[in-house]
Design an enzyme around this catalytic site. Structure first.
Site, PDB file in Angstrom:
ATOM      1  N   ASP A 193       0.836  -1.192   0.000  1.00 39.86           N
ATOM      2  CA  ASP A 193       0.000   0.000   0.000  1.00 39.86           C
ATOM      3  C   ASP A 193       0.875   1.248   0.000  1.00 39.86           C
ATOM      4  O   ASP A 193       2.036   1.223   0.434  1.00 39.86           O
ATOM      5  CB  ASP A 193      -0.908   0.016   1.230  1.00 39.86           C
ATOM      6  CG  ASP A 193      -1.992  -1.043   1.160  1.00 39.86           C
ATOM      7  OD1 ASP A 193      -2.284  -1.518   0.051  1.00 39.86           O
ATOM      8  OD2 ASP A 193      -2.544  -1.395   2.223  1.00 39.86           O
ATOM      9  N   ARG A 194       0.309   2.341  -0.445  1.00 39.85           N
ATOM     10  CA  ARG A 194       1.088   3.577  -0.562  1.00 39.85           C
ATOM     11  C   ARG A 194       1.731   3.986   0.762  1.00 39.85           C
ATOM     12  O   ARG A 194       2.892   4.405   0.807  1.00 39.85           O
ATOM     13  CB  ARG A 194       0.184   4.712  -1.067  1.00 39.85           C
ATOM     14  CG  ARG A 194       0.926   6.007  -1.338  1.00 39.85           C
ATOM     15  CD  ARG A 194      -0.022   7.082  -1.795  1.00 39.85           C
ATOM     16  NE  ARG A 194      -0.987   7.412  -0.769  1.00 39.85           N
ATOM     17  CZ  ARG A 194      -0.752   8.257   0.234  1.00 39.85           C
ATOM     18  NH1 ARG A 194       0.438   8.822   0.357  1.00 39.85           N
ATOM     19  NH2 ARG A 194      -1.686   8.519   1.125  1.00 39.85           N
TER      20      ARG A 194
END
Length: 449
Positions: free
Chosen positions: A178-179
């Protein structure tokens, strides 16, 4: 004037063709090189640039008016913007300007040129853990998406690495983070290497270990959580422990515990909606046996020790004072209540806490008036936003290690700063092997270890 072919065997001859002005869209660069990066106050920024999106007509678009398509499919800007863009030729069909009521047909190519503004990301570099002829193992910085998506394009791992190694270089990510999550990632140099590692990961012959900073004092020993996980809102990417969810299993082990932090820092977290830090925090090792979305975050929340700066699963304004601990049957709050409160974040609640959450960014950008700077872009009149704060760029979750179950390879990244001992306190600065965690899995369920 142009050269045209005459009868067979005859030389080319000149023919006068009336000059036609090219459509405005072609004056816009679509792939600026070098990438327009610059650095400011610890952030990697991208200077605004023009970009052309080209999309083939989708089946659901056939027979519909062009403006109607943009109004229903691309809602990140107001209808007035799209009407103006079509009328001035920034939106074209098959390279030609058309009226707003133009009917889109199968095979049409719809192009949209706009002045693009990307959100900043951290200026920390993408460091190399290992590199050979087939693979690059990187330590991904927090706050940087892996692939171009949504408002992010050049501010992504793939494009940053391309900018460093050459325009023709094609990085192939083999695992996804995930970012907001940092840590070990694999970037293949060619398709065969990507296929080989992907096959290993899918075949569950690769072990993964994460490190998390969680609220309170985590229990001693190996803690196994095997609560099933259900996605209760695909739109928001929200998951909860539910008996009718998908099977999920994680092994946890406390690495260290540190007593409460200073009163001023505690108040900052409270102002963002996080649980007051009255119990200190723990650094916890996490071995996910399965791979459900948000598995570590959801299991830690259920155990009563959510990740301390998690904008979703450790927010009292969403979950209440219990923070969803041991709430497998939704006794206190229905899923609808949770979804409603989470959707409201960024509109009428403290916006900083969720401003850049991966699954909410599109919806949030439509609402976040409190994050607007009050200024407009001189080129396109787009409202400009302030820079993200540290709490919007970091989640205390880190992909620490990947290793082959057969022992042929293992890659370990350094502990992130937030996992190191606080100033003036003693604690571990590195992590040992995974044998104890793996053994806990085998004892519980040998066939999946």
């Amino acid at each position: 004037m142009a050269l045209v072919e005459s009868a067979q065997g005859s030389p080319f001859k000149e023919e006068h063709v009336p000059f036609q002005e090219p459509p405005p869209v072609v004056t816009t660069p679509a792939d600026p090189w070098p990438r327009p990066y610059y650095f400011d106050d610890g952030l990697r920024k991208v200077a605004p640039y023009h970009f052309t999106y080209n999309t083939y007509c989708k089946q659901r678009w056939r027979g519909r008016e062009l403006l109607d398509i943009f109004a229903s499919e691309f809602r990140d800007r107001p209808l007035e913007y799209y009407k103006d863009a079509i009328e001035r030729g920034a939106v074209t069909v098959n390279g030609k300007s058309v009226p707003t009521h133009h009917i889109v047909k199968n095979g049409d190519v719809v192009s949209h040129t706009l002045h693009r503004h990307e959100p900043p990301v951290t200026a920390r570099p993408i460091s190399i853990v290992h590199e050979d002829d087939d693979m690059i193992v990187i330590n991904k910085p927090t706050g940087v998406p892996v692939h171009p998506a949504g408002r992010y394009n050049y501010n992504s791992v793939v494009e940053i690495m391309r900018a460093e190694r050459g325009h023709q270089w094609n990085p192939l990510p083999c695992n996804r983070l995930d970012r907001l999550t940092s840590g070990v990632m694999f970037i293949a140099k060619h398709p065969k290497a990507a296929e080989k590692l992907s096959f290993q990961i899918e075949g569950r012959t690769v072990r993964k270990e994460y490190i998390a900073r969680v609220k309170g004092e985590f229990p001693n020993g190996e803690v196994v959580c095997d609560m099933p996980i259900l996605q209760i809102s695909p739109k928001l990417g929200l998951n909860r422990v539910r008996a009718n969810g998908k099977a999920a299993r994680t092994v946890f082990k406390k690495l260290a515990y540190y007593p409460p932090i200073s009163e001023s820092t505690d108040k900052t977290l409270q102002n963002l909606g996080f649980e007051p830090n009255k119990e200190g925090y723990s650094i916890v090792r996490c071995l996910p046996v399965t791979g459900r979305t948000h598995q570590l975050r959801v299991h830690l929340q259920h155990l009563g020790h959510p990740i301390g700066n998690d904008p979703i699963y450790c927010n009292q304004r969403v979950w209440g004072s219990s923070l969803g601990a041991n709430d497998a049957d939704a006794a206190r709050d229905s899923d609808e209540d949770i979804i409603t409160r989470l959707s409201r974040m960024g509109k009428s609640e403290v916006a900083d806490a969720v401003a850049y959450h991966d699954e909410m960014v599109d919806e949030y950008n439509k609402k976040k008036a409190e994050k607007m700077s009050g200024e407009l872009c001189e080129v396109c009149q787009t409202p400009l936003y302030t820079d993200p704060g540290e709490q919007e760029l970091c989640l205390w979750l880190h992909s620490l290690r990947y290793e082959d179950a057969g022992g042929s390879w293992s890659y370990l990244s350094p502990l992130p700063e937030w996992a190191l001992p606080p100033k003036g306190q003693d604690g571990p600065r590195e992590v040992g092997g995974m044998e104890d965690l793996v053994q806990a899995v085998k004892e519980e369920n040998p066939e999946i270890a």
